[in-house]
Motif scaffolding. Sequence first.
Motif, PDB file in Angstrom:
ATOM      1  N   SER A 127       8.560  58.860 -97.745  1.00 59.13           N
ATOM      2  CA  SER A 127       7.157  59.342 -96.782  1.00 59.13           C
ATOM      3  C   SER A 127       7.755  59.700 -95.460  1.00 59.13           C
ATOM      4  N   SER A 151      -4.661  55.283 -83.761  1.00 57.70           N
ATOM      5  CA  SER A 151      -4.048  55.942 -84.550  1.00 57.70           C
ATOM      6  C   SER A 151      -4.150  57.689 -84.064  1.00 57.70           C
ATOM      7  N   HIS A 187      -5.368  63.265 -92.233  1.00 58.01           N
ATOM      8  CA  HIS A 187      -5.236  62.160 -92.901  1.00 58.01           C
ATOM      9  C   HIS A 187      -6.823  61.304 -93.292  1.00 58.01           C
ATOM     10  N   TRP A 224      -4.180  63.934 -87.839  1.00 60.10           N
ATOM     11  CA  TRP A 224      -4.957  62.875 -87.904  1.00 60.10           C
ATOM     12  C   TRP A 224      -6.262  63.277 -88.598  1.00 60.10           C
ATOM     13  N   HIS A 254      -0.002  57.374 -89.662  1.00 60.38           N
ATOM     14  CA  HIS A 254      -0.576  57.276 -90.858  1.00 60.38           C
ATOM     15  C   HIS A 254      -0.819  55.812 -91.432  1.00 60.38           C
ATOM     16  N   TYR A 255       0.347  55.037 -90.943  1.00 59.04           N
ATOM     17  CA  TYR A 255       0.435  53.666 -91.575  1.00 59.04           C
ATOM     18  C   TYR A 255      -0.520  52.893 -90.374  1.00 59.04           C
ATOM     19  N   HIS A 315       1.308  62.645 -96.543  1.00 59.35           N
ATOM     20  CA  HIS A 315       0.103  61.590 -96.618  1.00 59.35           C
ATOM     21  C   HIS A 315       0.083  61.224 -98.198  1.00 59.35           C
TER      22      HIS A 315
END
Length: 286
Positions: free
Chosen positions: A150, A87, A63, A60, A127-128, A189
């Motif tokens: 990905s 997230s 990212h 996390w 990620h999304y 990423h």
Amino acid sequence: MQGTIDGFRYGAVTPVAAYLMACLGGALGLRCIVRSLLDGQGWKPGWLALGAASIGCGIWTMHFIAMLGFQVEEARIGYDVGLTVLSLAVAIVVVGIGVFIVGYLGAGKGALTGAGVITGLGVAAMHYLGMAALHVDGDIRYDALTVGLSVLIAIVAATTALWAAVTIRGFLTSLGASLVMGVAVSGMHYTGMAAVSVHLHGTTGGSWAGDSAGSLLLPMLLGPVVFLVLAGVVVMFDPLLVLGDGGRGRSDARAGRVAQQPRRGPEFRTVTDGRKSRWESYARKG
């Protein structure tokens, strides 16, 4: 109007920092999982949870450090706090599911495959979800093929990391595995970011009314970074976490040599006392 995306606003600073955080989280997570396997009498769920939290926080943090370098040149961007926090929770929980599967079932083909797929999908979901938290005065669109690539990278990276966690014991080999893991996670990423395009609503440089990216993300990054530092302290002060089974193996070998050493029985020597000699037994002290 098509927005101009720049993912490297600060040059190499954000990619390198993001990669290092992914490596740190991976290294700490792998060592914690190894620790749970080395000591079956210890608090195994605790070590596995610490490992999952370390890997999840590392991913996390990677990212959102990388996202500090993301900008749309024609518009300001911001982030939704709720989705950003969600997230992080998803990253830790889903990575935890994979870690507990291999921690208790081992690296069998079925367990490893299932855990790798679950964890990889969790990384992709993190990620999304993080991207869904991004707000800009426009529509964010994705190239489906690149998104699929990905997700595949995330699954392969997660499976490899979990295999390394239950297979590799030595400190240096675990460190090498974490470096490879950092490459894979960072690759996932930036592959996902390559799928992004932004179609702006206006031509006058619209902006989101919330907090800017830096003012929101920097304080939020502080918590996971502090957690990783504290987890690193735990690793440094636990010899088994650092040495793996090598240190325990050497201790067991020394214990074995002591156990196999025969006890010495009584020994004899000649004592001369003037005109007379006699045998005298004595026991060696100790």
